[in-house]
Each structure stands twice: as structure tokens, then as C-alpha cells.
Motif scaffolding. Structure first.
Motif, mmCIF file in Angstrom:
data_model
loop_
_atom_site.group_PDB
_atom_site.id
_atom_site.type_symbol
_atom_site.label_atom_id
_atom_site.label_comp_id
_atom_site.label_asym_id
_atom_site.label_seq_id
_atom_site.Cartn_x
_atom_site.Cartn_y
_atom_site.Cartn_z
ATOM 1 N N LEU A 1 0.850 -1.192 0.000
ATOM 2 C CA LEU A 1 0.000 0.000 0.000
ATOM 3 C C LEU A 1 0.883 1.240 0.000
ATOM 4 N N GLN A 2 0.480 2.267 -0.746
ATOM 5 C CA GLN A 2 1.272 3.482 -0.848
ATOM 6 C C GLN A 2 0.566 4.732 -0.344
ATOM 7 N N GLY A 3 -0.733 4.726 -0.173
ATOM 8 C CA GLY A 3 -1.425 5.929 0.291
ATOM 9 C C GLY A 3 -2.126 6.658 -0.834
ATOM 10 N N ASP A 4 -2.240 7.985 -0.684
ATOM 11 C CA ASP A 4 -3.040 8.780 -1.618
ATOM 12 C C ASP A 4 -2.224 9.571 -2.632
ATOM 13 N N SER A 5 -0.902 9.462 -2.613
ATOM 14 C CA SER A 5 -0.041 10.174 -3.555
ATOM 15 C C SER A 5 0.440 9.219 -4.635
ATOM 16 N N PRO B 1 8.717 5.502 -9.865
ATOM 17 C CA PRO B 1 9.574 4.331 -9.728
ATOM 18 C C PRO B 1 10.413 4.355 -8.452
ATOM 19 N N ARG B 2 10.884 5.524 -8.047
ATOM 20 C CA ARG B 2 11.700 5.601 -6.826
ATOM 21 C C ARG B 2 10.864 5.270 -5.593
ATOM 22 N N ASP B 3 9.612 5.738 -5.577
ATOM 23 C CA ASP B 3 8.727 5.421 -4.451
ATOM 24 C C ASP B 3 8.491 3.918 -4.372
ATOM 25 N N CYS B 4 8.249 3.311 -5.533
ATOM 26 C CA CYS B 4 8.005 1.863 -5.552
ATOM 27 C C CYS B 4 9.275 1.089 -5.207
ATOM 28 N N PHE B 5 10.427 1.585 -5.655
ATOM 29 C CA PHE B 5 11.704 0.940 -5.339
ATOM 30 C C PHE B 5 11.897 0.831 -3.832
ATOM 31 N N ALA B 6 11.511 1.875 -3.109
ATOM 32 C CA ALA B 6 11.704 1.923 -1.662
ATOM 33 C C ALA B 6 10.471 1.485 -0.873
ATOM 34 N N ALA B 7 9.443 0.991 -1.546
ATOM 35 C CA ALA B 7 8.189 0.625 -0.874
ATOM 36 C C ALA B 7 8.362 -0.570 0.052
ATOM 37 N N ARG B 8 7.469 -0.659 0.996
ATOM 38 C CA ARG B 8 7.417 -1.815 1.893
ATOM 39 C C ARG B 8 6.486 -2.843 1.249
ATOM 40 N N PHE B 9 7.045 -3.940 0.798
ATOM 41 C CA PHE B 9 6.291 -4.958 0.075
ATOM 42 C C PHE B 9 5.967 -6.153 0.958
ATOM 43 N N SER B 10 4.956 -6.894 0.508
ATOM 44 C CA SER B 10 4.560 -8.119 1.183
ATOM 45 C C SER B 10 4.004 -9.093 0.142
ATOM 46 N N PRO B 11 4.147 -10.387 0.389
ATOM 47 C CA PRO B 11 3.513 -11.370 -0.485
ATOM 48 C C PRO B 11 2.060 -11.646 -0.073
ATOM 49 N N ALA B 12 1.580 -10.966 0.961
ATOM 50 C CA ALA B 12 0.229 -11.216 1.492
ATOM 51 C C ALA B 12 -0.844 -10.494 0.673
ATOM 52 N N PRO B 13 -2.006 -11.109 0.513
ATOM 53 C CA PRO B 13 -3.128 -10.451 -0.175
ATOM 54 C C PRO B 13 -3.578 -9.200 0.585
ATOM 55 N N VAL B 14 -4.120 -8.235 -0.158
ATOM 56 C CA VAL B 14 -4.648 -7.006 0.429
ATOM 57 C C VAL B 14 -6.169 -7.114 0.451
ATOM 58 N N ARG B 15 -6.750 -6.971 1.638
ATOM 59 C CA ARG B 15 -8.213 -7.035 1.766
ATOM 60 C C ARG B 15 -8.847 -5.769 1.218
ATOM 61 N N MET B 16 -10.039 -5.917 0.672
ATOM 62 C CA MET B 16 -10.734 -4.800 0.046
ATOM 63 C C MET B 16 -11.023 -3.664 1.013
ATOM 64 N N HIS B 17 -11.214 -3.951 2.296
ATOM 65 C CA HIS B 17 -11.515 -2.865 3.231
ATOM 66 C C HIS B 17 -10.318 -1.913 3.387
ATOM 67 N N ARG B 18 -9.116 -2.338 2.956
ATOM 68 C CA ARG B 18 -7.938 -1.466 3.008
ATOM 69 C C ARG B 18 -7.792 -0.617 1.752
ATOM 70 N N LEU B 19 -8.605 -0.929 0.736
ATOM 71 C CA LEU B 19 -8.547 -0.188 -0.520
ATOM 72 C C LEU B 19 -9.772 0.706 -0.650
ATOM 73 N N ARG B 20 -9.582 1.824 -1.269
ATOM 74 C CA ARG B 20 -10.686 2.737 -1.570
ATOM 75 C C ARG B 20 -10.289 3.504 -2.828
ATOM 76 N N PRO B 21 -11.257 4.050 -3.534
ATOM 77 C CA PRO B 21 -10.900 4.828 -4.729
ATOM 78 C C PRO B 21 -9.876 5.918 -4.400
ATOM 79 N N ALA B 22 -8.932 6.082 -5.305
ATOM 80 C CA ALA B 22 -7.834 7.057 -5.238
ATOM 81 C C ALA B 22 -6.660 6.583 -4.381
ATOM 82 N N ARG B 23 -6.712 5.402 -3.799
ATOM 83 C CA ARG B 23 -5.568 4.865 -3.048
ATOM 84 C C ARG B 23 -4.612 4.210 -4.046
ATOM 85 N N TYR B 24 -3.324 4.304 -3.742
ATOM 86 C CA TYR B 24 -2.289 3.740 -4.604
ATOM 87 C C TYR B 24 -1.620 2.539 -3.964
ATOM 88 N N LEU B 25 -1.134 1.656 -4.837
ATOM 89 C CA LEU B 25 -0.348 0.503 -4.426
ATOM 90 C C LEU B 25 0.869 0.426 -5.339
#
Length: 161
Positions: free
Chosen positions: A87-91, A95-119
Motif C-alpha cells: 500500500l502506498q497511500g493517496d499520492s 519508480p523511486r517510491d516503488c523501489f523503496a516501498a514496503r512490500f509483502s507477499p500477502a493479499p490485500v483485503r478490500m476494506h484497506r482499498l478505496r478509490p484514489a488509493r495507490y499501491l
């Protein structure tokens, strides 16, 4: 070796390992410099996947993510084999943001997603993809079982093994 300071210890370790391999954050293009491998919009229905390297929906084995359900029957966005998601938030991430992102192999539940949120997703081919949620399942209406994502997959590959 220089000390690397980063707010996320996992990302700092990943960056340190890449520096040892000869790749530095400075070698990752900024959002303004980035070339795109693929971009577009995918609408995933329950069970559908998307190949982010090609920027299209797929039912085959090349999918990076799949809109599915967890063991309890809740809708999730699941990264598939050798794919990581964060998950990345609303901004809008580059590529640099994604390079430094905190990743996981776990599925993301829909309640954590909303329109305009980035991953950010690290694809099965080693590219970074920035996803923006356009719509999520609402439980009613014709699109109740669909998830719509805008995607931008960046061209260079960065092996993170």
C-alpha cells in the motif's frame, strides 16, 4: 560502506542489498524520467487476474495479481508467485517510491482499498507497477463484484532477490 538511513528497516535492508549488487537508488529514474512498459485500466471480476508487465487482464499463468477471496470468503487483491505488493497511500508513486516501498507477499483485503488509493507492485518480471484504485466492490449494483485499477508499469527491471 556508507550508512543508509531509511524509515523502514525492511526497505533499508533491500536498498543496502541492491547497493552491494551495484544498483543504487540514484540509478532508479525519477517519475519525470521514467519510461513506461505498460499503462491502462483493468477491470477485474472475481477470479480475474492482470499481467502488469503487459498491462492487460488475463486468466493465464502470466498474471501478477488476482482479484479473489480469502479463506473466509472476503474479497482480496492477491499477488501471485514471485510478486510483492504494498500500500502506498493517496499520492501517485513513481519508480523511486516503488523501489523503496514496503512490500509483502500477502493479499490485500478490500476494506484497506478505496478509490484514489495507490499501491506498488513488484511484478514477476522484476518491474515496478504503480496501481491506482478506481473502484472497489460495493456489494450492490452491476459492478458489485469488480475491482477497477489504473496501472503504470515502469520499463526497467530491478531484480530484488
Amino acid at each position: 560502506m556508507a550508512m543508509i538511513k531509511h524509515r523502514d528497516a525492511v526497505a533499508a535492508a533491500r536498498i543496502a542489498a541492491l547497493c552491494l549488487a551495484g544498483l543504487t537508488l540514484g540509478a532508479v529514474p525519477s517519475a519525470a524520467e521514467a519510461r513506461l512498459q505498460a499503462e491502462g485500466v483493468v477491470e477485474l471480476r472475481q477470479g480475474d487476474g492482470a499481467d502488469l508487465d503487459l498491462g492487460r487482464e488475463t486468466t493465464g499463468g502470466a498474471a501478477d495479481i488476482r482479484f479473489t477471496q480469502d479463506e473466509a470468503g472476503r474479497p482480496v487483491l492477491a499477488p501471485l508467485e514471485n510478486v510483492l505488493i504494498g500500500l502506498q497511500g493517496d499520492s501517485r508513486p513513481g519508480p523511486r517510491d516503488c523501489f523503496a516501498a514496503r512490500f509483502s507477499p500477502a493479499p490485500v483485503r478490500m476494506h484497506r482499498l478505496r478509490p484514489a488509493r495507490y499501491l506498488c507492485v513488484r511484478t514477476n518480471q522484476g518491474r515496478f507497477s504503480a496501481l491506482r484504485v478506481l473502484s472497489t466492490p460495493s456489494g450492490r449494483a452491476p459492478d458489485a463484484n469488480s475491482l477497477t485499477l489504473e496501472l503504470r508499469t515502469f520499463a526497467p527491471r530491478y531484480p530484488l532477490k
